[in-house]
Write a protein that holds these residues in place. Structure first.
Motif, PDB file in Angstrom:
ATOM      1  N   LEU A 135       0.828  -1.210   0.000  1.00  0.00           N
ATOM      2  CA  LEU A 135       0.000   0.000   0.000  1.00  0.00           C
ATOM      3  C   LEU A 135       0.861   1.258   0.000  1.00  0.00           C
ATOM      4  O   LEU A 135       0.513   2.260  -0.630  1.00  0.00           O
ATOM      5  N   LYS A 136       1.969   1.221   0.713  1.00  0.00           N
ATOM      6  CA  LYS A 136       2.874   2.377   0.703  1.00  0.00           C
ATOM      7  C   LYS A 136       3.442   2.607  -0.688  1.00  0.00           C
ATOM      8  O   LYS A 136       3.553   3.751  -1.145  1.00  0.00           O
ATOM      9  N   PHE A 137       3.789   1.529  -1.378  1.00  0.00           N
ATOM     10  CA  PHE A 137       4.341   1.662  -2.730  1.00  0.00           C
ATOM     11  C   PHE A 137       3.326   2.307  -3.675  1.00  0.00           C
ATOM     12  O   PHE A 137       3.667   3.223  -4.417  1.00  0.00           O
ATOM     13  N   VAL A 138       2.077   1.811  -3.667  1.00  0.00           N
ATOM     14  CA  VAL A 138       1.094   2.317  -4.628  1.00  0.00           C
ATOM     15  C   VAL A 138       0.621   3.727  -4.260  1.00  0.00           C
ATOM     16  O   VAL A 138       0.069   4.427  -5.108  1.00  0.00           O
ATOM     17  N   ARG A 139       0.838   4.132  -3.024  1.00  0.00           N
ATOM     18  CA  ARG A 139       0.484   5.496  -2.608  1.00  0.00           C
ATOM     19  C   ARG A 139       1.646   6.466  -2.791  1.00  0.00           C
ATOM     20  O   ARG A 139       1.567   7.620  -2.392  1.00  0.00           O
ATOM     21  N   GLY A 140       2.738   5.972  -3.387  1.00  0.00           N
ATOM     22  CA  GLY A 140       3.890   6.834  -3.619  1.00  0.00           C
ATOM     23  C   GLY A 140       4.717   7.082  -2.381  1.00  0.00           C
ATOM     24  O   GLY A 140       5.453   8.066  -2.313  1.00  0.00           O
ATOM     25  N   LEU A 141       4.614   6.193  -1.401  1.00  0.00           N
ATOM     26  CA  LEU A 141       5.347   6.343  -0.138  1.00  0.00           C
ATOM     27  C   LEU A 141       6.411   5.254   0.001  1.00  0.00           C
ATOM     28  O   LEU A 141       6.671   4.760   1.107  1.00  0.00           O
ATOM     29  N   GLY A 142       7.019   4.890  -1.090  1.00  0.00           N
ATOM     30  CA  GLY A 142       8.015   3.830  -1.070  1.00  0.00           C
ATOM     31  C   GLY A 142       9.184   4.114  -0.144  1.00  0.00           C
ATOM     32  O   GLY A 142       9.780   3.188   0.421  1.00  0.00           O
ATOM     33  N   ASP A 143       9.517   5.403   0.045  1.00  0.00           N
ATOM     34  CA  ASP A 143      10.619   5.759   0.932  1.00  0.00           C
ATOM     35  C   ASP A 143      10.308   5.425   2.388  1.00  0.00           C
ATOM     36  O   ASP A 143      11.229   5.344   3.214  1.00  0.00           O
ATOM     37  N   GLN A 144       9.025   5.266   2.706  1.00  0.00           N
ATOM     38  CA  GLN A 144       8.636   4.985   4.088  1.00  0.00           C
ATOM     39  C   GLN A 144       8.568   3.485   4.394  1.00  0.00           C
ATOM     40  O   GLN A 144       8.299   3.094   5.533  1.00  0.00           O
ATOM     41  N   VAL A 145       8.780   2.655   3.387  1.00  0.00           N
ATOM     42  CA  VAL A 145       8.761   1.209   3.608  1.00  0.00           C
ATOM     43  C   VAL A 145      10.010   0.818   4.388  1.00  0.00           C
ATOM     44  O   VAL A 145      11.122   1.192   4.025  1.00  0.00           O
ATOM     45  N   ASP A 146       9.826   0.074   5.451  1.00  0.00           N
ATOM     46  CA  ASP A 146      10.926  -0.341   6.315  1.00  0.00           C
ATOM     47  C   ASP A 146      10.952  -1.863   6.418  1.00  0.00           C
ATOM     48  O   ASP A 146       9.929  -2.476   6.734  1.00  0.00           O
ATOM     49  N   GLU A 147      12.100  -2.460   6.146  1.00  0.00           N
ATOM     50  CA  GLU A 147      12.186  -3.923   6.149  1.00  0.00           C
ATOM     51  C   GLU A 147      11.752  -4.526   7.484  1.00  0.00           C
ATOM     52  O   GLU A 147      10.986  -5.493   7.520  1.00  0.00           O
ATOM     53  N   LYS A 148      12.221  -3.963   8.578  1.00  0.00           N
ATOM     54  CA  LYS A 148      11.924  -4.526   9.887  1.00  0.00           C
ATOM     55  C   LYS A 148      10.474  -4.254  10.301  1.00  0.00           C
ATOM     56  O   LYS A 148       9.758  -5.161  10.735  1.00  0.00           O
TER      57      LYS A 148
ATOM     58  N   GLN B  81       3.959  -9.297  -7.507  1.00  0.00           N
ATOM     59  CA  GLN B  81       2.615  -9.834  -7.332  1.00  0.00           C
ATOM     60  C   GLN B  81       1.871  -9.117  -6.213  1.00  0.00           C
ATOM     61  O   GLN B  81       0.699  -8.744  -6.361  1.00  0.00           O
ATOM     62  N   ASN B  82       2.531  -8.915  -5.093  1.00  0.00           N
ATOM     63  CA  ASN B  82       1.873  -8.266  -3.960  1.00  0.00           C
ATOM     64  C   ASN B  82       1.544  -6.802  -4.233  1.00  0.00           C
ATOM     65  O   ASN B  82       0.475  -6.321  -3.854  1.00  0.00           O
ATOM     66  N   VAL B  83       2.443  -6.113  -4.892  1.00  0.00           N
ATOM     67  CA  VAL B  83       2.158  -4.717  -5.238  1.00  0.00           C
ATOM     68  C   VAL B  83       1.045  -4.642  -6.282  1.00  0.00           C
ATOM     69  O   VAL B  83       0.202  -3.741  -6.244  1.00  0.00           O
ATOM     70  N   ALA B  84       0.994  -5.596  -7.205  1.00  0.00           N
ATOM     71  CA  ALA B  84      -0.075  -5.631  -8.210  1.00  0.00           C
ATOM     72  C   ALA B  84      -1.436  -5.838  -7.548  1.00  0.00           C
ATOM     73  O   ALA B  84      -2.438  -5.239  -7.965  1.00  0.00           O
ATOM     74  N   VAL B  85      -1.488  -6.674  -6.507  1.00  0.00           N
ATOM     75  CA  VAL B  85      -2.742  -6.859  -5.773  1.00  0.00           C
ATOM     76  C   VAL B  85      -3.148  -5.559  -5.084  1.00  0.00           C
ATOM     77  O   VAL B  85      -4.335  -5.196  -5.054  1.00  0.00           O
ATOM     78  N   ALA B  86      -2.175  -4.839  -4.539  1.00  0.00           N
ATOM     79  CA  ALA B  86      -2.466  -3.547  -3.914  1.00  0.00           C
ATOM     80  C   ALA B  86      -2.977  -2.545  -4.951  1.00  0.00           C
ATOM     81  O   ALA B  86      -3.857  -1.725  -4.656  1.00  0.00           O
ATOM     82  N   VAL B  87      -2.430  -2.617  -6.161  1.00  0.00           N
ATOM     83  CA  VAL B  87      -2.917  -1.761  -7.248  1.00  0.00           C
ATOM     84  C   VAL B  87      -4.382  -2.068  -7.533  1.00  0.00           C
ATOM     85  O   VAL B  87      -5.213  -1.158  -7.691  1.00  0.00           O
ATOM     86  N   MET B  88      -4.718  -3.348  -7.580  1.00  0.00           N
ATOM     87  CA  MET B  88      -6.110  -3.742  -7.798  1.00  0.00           C
ATOM     88  C   MET B  88      -7.000  -3.245  -6.674  1.00  0.00           C
ATOM     89  O   MET B  88      -8.123  -2.757  -6.922  1.00  0.00           O
ATOM     90  N   PHE B  89      -6.527  -3.330  -5.450  1.00  0.00           N
ATOM     91  CA  PHE B  89      -7.311  -2.849  -4.310  1.00  0.00           C
ATOM     92  C   PHE B  89      -7.602  -1.363  -4.439  1.00  0.00           C
ATOM     93  O   PHE B  89      -8.740  -0.924  -4.223  1.00  0.00           O
ATOM     94  N   MET B  90      -6.604  -0.569  -4.786  1.00  0.00           N
ATOM     95  CA  MET B  90      -6.817   0.876  -4.926  1.00  0.00           C
ATOM     96  C   MET B  90      -7.791   1.177  -6.055  1.00  0.00           C
ATOM     97  O   MET B  90      -8.588   2.123  -5.964  1.00  0.00           O
ATOM     98  N   ARG B  91      -7.765   0.379  -7.103  1.00  0.00           N
ATOM     99  CA  ARG B  91      -8.729   0.583  -8.196  1.00  0.00           C
ATOM    100  C   ARG B  91     -10.145   0.240  -7.741  1.00  0.00           C
ATOM    101  O   ARG B  91     -11.109   0.898  -8.142  1.00  0.00           O
ATOM    102  N   LEU B  92     -10.255  -0.799  -6.916  1.00  0.00           N
ATOM    103  CA  LEU B  92     -11.573  -1.148  -6.378  1.00  0.00           C
ATOM    104  C   LEU B  92     -12.094  -0.053  -5.464  1.00  0.00           C
ATOM    105  O   LEU B  92     -13.307   0.233  -5.455  1.00  0.00           O
ATOM    106  N   LEU B  93     -11.211   0.576  -4.700  1.00  0.00           N
ATOM    107  CA  LEU B  93     -11.625   1.702  -3.866  1.00  0.00           C
ATOM    108  C   LEU B  93     -12.197   2.827  -4.726  1.00  0.00           C
ATOM    109  O   LEU B  93     -13.214   3.443  -4.382  1.00  0.00           O
ATOM    110  N   ASN B  94     -11.555   3.097  -5.849  1.00  0.00           N
ATOM    111  CA  ASN B  94     -12.042   4.144  -6.743  1.00  0.00           C
ATOM    112  C   ASN B  94     -13.371   3.759  -7.383  1.00  0.00           C
ATOM    113  O   ASN B  94     -14.263   4.599  -7.538  1.00  0.00           O
TER     114      ASN B  94
END
Length: 271
Positions: free
Chosen positions: A67-80, A249-262
């Motif tokens: 969700l962070k990636f598809v919202r343009g917040l990739g810099d906030q993704v933290d591995e831990k 695959q996981n980011v693509a599912v998040a993309v689908m989720f955001m489209r469903l929200l719209n």
């Protein structure tokens, strides 16, 4: 929804942060693999079942990071933080994910329990079933089970698969919109109406990678039988999936989720 377009969009979101998502997939995959390395004994199987139950929310790390990636917040993704979010937020996540799993498997659970009771009653062996369910299941003779029961099992498997599709967005709704427990499951069930086939096609578009991962794992297990081979095969399979298709695959599912929200216009004003 265009599957190719969603995959291309996922690639674009991962362009500068794919390594971070790979680490997250490795963390989640390796932790989820732990129950598989326990010995095949009564105690080991019991511990494995408990661990599988406790690790139900572990995959939420895919949700938070994607969700962070598809919202343009990739810099906030933290591995831990994102990789271990299922553990860090266990209390907040467990009941929703546990309910999702129970509802998805409900048809199979009902048919399974009914089959055991009918078989025990027909053989006048109900006390044995109640006294030691695991031993009774291990001693069951499939030839004594009515043929129509296998039809019921097939139907229940189909229903379970369909429910899994309908409840697929539960974790995303929990994270993005704050829905919890049955409310999250219900909202996902409604949201996925008419979109299960698109979701399945999106997952199935990675079937070649999935097949190669299974082939690699089985090849290692055949070359190195035993617990060492099984552990090595599992670790290699997790690494292969993390470095090939899982991030996209996981980011693509998040993309689908955001489209469903719209599509459903699910903003804060009409929720």
């Amino acid at each position: 929804m265009d599957i190719t377009e969603m995959r291309m969009q996922a690639k674009m979101h991962l362009r500068n942060h794919k390594l971070t998502m790979i680490y997250i997939c490795l963390i989640i995959g390796l932790i989820n693999f732990i129950p598989n390395v326990l010995p095949n004994t009564t105690i080991g199987n019991s511990l494995s079942l408990i661990l599988i139950l406790l690790l139900v929310p572990m995959n939420h790390g895919y949700v938070t990071s994607s969700l962070k990636f598809v919202r343009g917040l990739g810099d906030q993704v933290d591995e831990k933080k994102d990789g271990f979010v299922g553990i860090l937020r266990f209390k907040d996540l467990f009941t929703t994910y546990f309910l999702q799993e129970v509802l998805s498997a409900l048809p199979l659970l009902i048919v399974g329990i009914a089959g055991l009771l009918l078989n025990a009653a027909r053989l006048h062996d109900l006390p044995s079933l109640l006294a030691n369910p695991s031993a009774y299941i291990a001693s069951m003779n499939l030839e004594k089970i009515p043929s129509y029961y296998f039809v019921l099992v097939f139907v229940s498997l189909c229903l379970t698969f369909w429910l899994t599709m309908r409840l697929a967005m539960t974790g995303y709704l929990l994270e993005a919109k704050g829905f919890k427990n049955f409310s999250a499951c219900k909202q996902s069930f409604q949201m996925m109406k008419g979109y299960c086939w698109q979701y399945f096609k999106l997952l199935f578009s990675y079937i070649l990678w999935i097949f190669l991962a299974m082939l690699l794992q089985n090849s290692i297990m055949s070359l190195l039988p035993g617990i060492i081979g099984a552990c090595l095969a599992g670790v290699v399979s997790v690494m292969f999936q993390a470095y090939t298709y899982l991030p996209e695959q996981n980011v693509a599912v998040a993309v689908m989720f955001m489209r469903l929200l719209n599509i459903y216009n699910m903003n804060d004003d009409n929720l």
